[in-house]
Design a protein around this motif. Structure first.
Motif, PDB file in Angstrom:
ATOM      1  N   PRO A 160       2.448  19.903  36.597  1.00 18.70           N
ATOM      2  CA  PRO A 160       2.062  19.008  37.546  1.00 18.70           C
ATOM      3  C   PRO A 160       0.846  19.107  38.557  1.00 18.70           C
ATOM      4  N   GLN A 161       0.458  20.475  38.765  1.00 18.70           N
ATOM      5  CA  GLN A 161      -0.644  20.558  39.407  1.00 18.70           C
ATOM      6  C   GLN A 161      -2.083  19.982  38.749  1.00 18.70           C
ATOM      7  N   LEU A 194      -7.061  16.632  39.214  1.00 12.47           N
ATOM      8  CA  LEU A 194      -7.627  15.406  38.947  1.00 12.47           C
ATOM      9  C   LEU A 194      -7.978  14.505  39.968  1.00 12.47           C
ATOM     10  N   GLU A 195      -6.886  14.232  40.917  1.00 11.71           N
ATOM     11  CA  GLU A 195      -7.148  13.350  42.053  1.00 11.71           C
ATOM     12  C   GLU A 195      -8.199  13.790  43.016  1.00 11.71           C
ATOM     13  N   SER A 239       4.588  12.099  30.570  1.00  8.07           N
ATOM     14  CA  SER A 239       3.141  12.386  30.295  1.00  8.07           C
ATOM     15  C   SER A 239       2.414  11.821  31.313  1.00  8.07           C
ATOM     16  N   LEU A 240       1.068  12.685  31.298  1.00 10.28           N
ATOM     17  CA  LEU A 240       0.106  12.165  32.644  1.00 10.28           C
ATOM     18  C   LEU A 240      -0.809  11.136  31.832  1.00 10.28           C
ATOM     19  N   VAL A 241      -1.000  10.091  32.660  1.00  8.35           N
ATOM     20  CA  VAL A 241      -1.922   8.910  32.140  1.00  8.35           C
ATOM     21  C   VAL A 241      -3.132   9.082  33.292  1.00  8.35           C
ATOM     22  N   VAL A 242      -4.202   9.174  32.759  1.00 13.46           N
ATOM     23  CA  VAL A 242      -5.572   9.097  33.559  1.00 13.46           C
ATOM     24  C   VAL A 242      -6.546   7.979  33.181  1.00 13.46           C
TER      25      VAL A 242
END
Length: 101
Positions: A53-54, A59-60, A94-97
């Motif tokens: 989660p880090q 990214l943010e 999943s992480l969506v960027v």
């Protein structure tokens, strides 16, 4: 290998080298990249496997990033420098960027 808007087709890879102004990480697993059009504007959507989660918080904080997507050790897509538009988690974690040039 391309260095532009990837189009609307889904590009699948197994490794991504993600670079921000503060960090560089290599992520492996089922990774996808695709172009998305929204209100006449092009975005690139990168979907990464369930990860720490880090990563989302890192990214943010950076706001700008670029990445290189590989499949079987071969470079298949190199993004331009992107400005972060959104990060989110999917139902499976999943992480969506999403970013735009």
């Amino acid at each position: 290998m391309t260095d532009s808007f990837p189009g609307l087709r889904l590009v699948q890879g197994d490794t991504v080298q993600l670079v921000t102004d503060a960090t560089s990480v290599t992520i492996t697993g089922a990774i996808t990249s695709k172009g998305v059009l929204l209100d006449g504007r092009g975005f690139v959507e990168l979907t990464l496997p369930d990860a720490d989660p880090q990563q989302r918080r890192d990214l943010e904080r950076s706001q700008r990033y670029w990445y290189q997507l590989y499949r079987g050790g071969a470079l298949i897509y190199s993004s331009p420098h992107l400005t972060l538009s959104e990060t989110r988690r999917t139902g499976d974690g999943s992480l969506v960027v999403t970013g735009a040039p």
